[in-house]
Enzyme design. Sequence first.
Site, PDB file in Angstrom:
ATOM      1  N   LYS A  12      13.157  43.775 -25.402  1.00 13.16           N
ATOM      2  CA  LYS A  12      11.989  44.558 -25.284  1.00 13.16           C
ATOM      3  C   LYS A  12      12.790  46.200 -24.755  1.00 13.16           C
ATOM      4  O   LYS A  12      12.290  47.274 -25.113  1.00 13.16           O
ATOM      5  CB  LYS A  12      11.338  44.288 -24.181  1.00 13.16           C
ATOM      6  N   CYS A  85      22.605  48.090 -16.736  1.00 14.29           N
ATOM      7  CA  CYS A  85      21.441  47.981 -16.208  1.00 14.29           C
ATOM      8  C   CYS A  85      20.883  46.402 -16.050  1.00 14.29           C
ATOM      9  O   CYS A  85      19.960  46.288 -15.650  1.00 14.29           O
ATOM     10  CB  CYS A  85      20.439  48.523 -16.991  1.00 14.29           C
ATOM     11  N   ASN A 111      17.875  49.054 -11.023  1.00  7.99           N
ATOM     12  CA  ASN A 111      16.631  49.727 -11.227  1.00  7.99           C
ATOM     13  C   ASN A 111      16.942  51.176 -11.667  1.00  7.99           C
ATOM     14  O   ASN A 111      17.529  51.785 -11.032  1.00  7.99           O
ATOM     15  CB  ASN A 111      15.406  49.549 -10.194  1.00  7.99           C
ATOM     16  N   HIS A 142       7.205  40.188 -10.973  1.00  7.53           N
ATOM     17  CA  HIS A 142       7.787  40.483 -12.470  1.00  7.53           C
ATOM     18  C   HIS A 142       6.896  39.501 -13.655  1.00  7.53           C
ATOM     19  O   HIS A 142       6.371  38.435 -13.137  1.00  7.53           O
ATOM     20  CB  HIS A 142       9.162  40.240 -12.556  1.00  7.53           C
ATOM     21  N   HIS A 143       7.189  39.764 -14.800  1.00  6.27           N
ATOM     22  CA  HIS A 143       6.437  38.897 -15.818  1.00  6.27           C
ATOM     23  C   HIS A 143       7.177  37.731 -15.910  1.00  6.27           C
ATOM     24  O   HIS A 143       8.058  37.308 -15.192  1.00  6.27           O
ATOM     25  CB  HIS A 143       6.779  39.518 -17.168  1.00  6.27           C
ATOM     26  N   LYS A 146      11.072  36.753 -16.996  1.00  3.57           N
ATOM     27  CA  LYS A 146      12.080  37.277 -16.257  1.00  3.57           C
ATOM     28  C   LYS A 146      12.900  35.953 -15.553  1.00  3.57           C
ATOM     29  O   LYS A 146      12.348  35.067 -15.004  1.00  3.57           O
ATOM     30  CB  LYS A 146      11.812  38.162 -15.144  1.00  3.57           C
ATOM     31  N   GLY A 152      17.068  42.192  -9.170  1.00  5.28           N
ATOM     32  CA  GLY A 152      18.010  42.960  -8.848  1.00  5.28           C
ATOM     33  C   GLY A 152      17.620  44.180  -7.993  1.00  5.28           C
ATOM     34  O   GLY A 152      18.320  44.558  -7.050  1.00  5.28           O
TER      35      GLY A 152
END
Length: 256
Positions: A12, A85, A111, A142-143, A146, A152
Amino acid sequence: MTRFVISGCNGKMGNQIAAGLKNRPNCITVAGIDAFTGVEKEFPVFSAPAEISCEADVLIDFSNPSLLSSLLELGLSRKMPLVICTTGYSKDQVAQIKKAAQSIPIFYSGNMSLGVNLLIELAKKAASVLWGQFDVEIIEKHHNQKVDAPSGTALMIADAISSVVEEEPHYEYDRHSQRKKRSKTEIGLHSVRGGTIVGEHEVLFAGPDEILSITHSAQSKEIFATGSINAALFLIGKPAGLYNMSDLLADHKEES
C-alpha cells in the site's frame, strides 16, 4: 532527474509513493523491490535488492525488517542514500543501520508525518514540565494488518520523552499480569488493532484532578508517502550520517 527505487513497491505504501513520484517534476521511479514480482508496473520489479541492474540515486523502503541487511548492502556498495521507513526492527538491526550510516547518508524514522513529529516535540515539552507529577500513557491505534506492536511511532514518542527526564523510565507494555500499583517512573504503551485505522496516537498526561491529552490522527497513507519523498530529496548530496525528521524540519526552517 532524481531516480528512485521503491522497496516494497507492491504494498500500500509503495503504491502511494509511486503515485506521488509521478506528480513530482524531475523525479522518476526506475525500479522496485518486492517479493511479489508478478504485478505489472511502469518500472521493473526485482525480488531482491542485489538483482537491481539499473542506476539509481536514492531508495525508499517500506517493506519488512527481514530485508534490512540486503538493503544496507545495496546502499553501501553503490554509495546510495537510503530512506528507511519500515518499523519493527530489533536492537541489533538498529545498530546495523547506525553502523551503515557512518558510510552513507540514511534517513531513518518510524513515522514520516510532519504532524506526528510535531506531537513528539509537544510531548517532550509537556514531559519536561509534568514528569514526576503526572503519569504518562501512550495509546496507538492501527489497522488489523499491522504486525508489529507497539508501533514504531509509539516507541519514538516514549524515547523522546525519556530523553528529557532525569530518571530513565520503565516501559510497561502489558499490565494484565501485574498486581501492583503503577510506578511514577513508567511509561505505559498500549496497542489497538482493528479495521482500516490508518494511524492514531495519543499521549496522555494524567495528574491530580486534571488530564492533558496530545493526539494525532492520520487520515490517509498519502502523508507518509509525501514525507518519505521529501526525505529522499533532502538526502541527495548529504554526507554520510543518520538523519531523521528533525533534520528535515530544520532544513525547511533555514530555507524559509
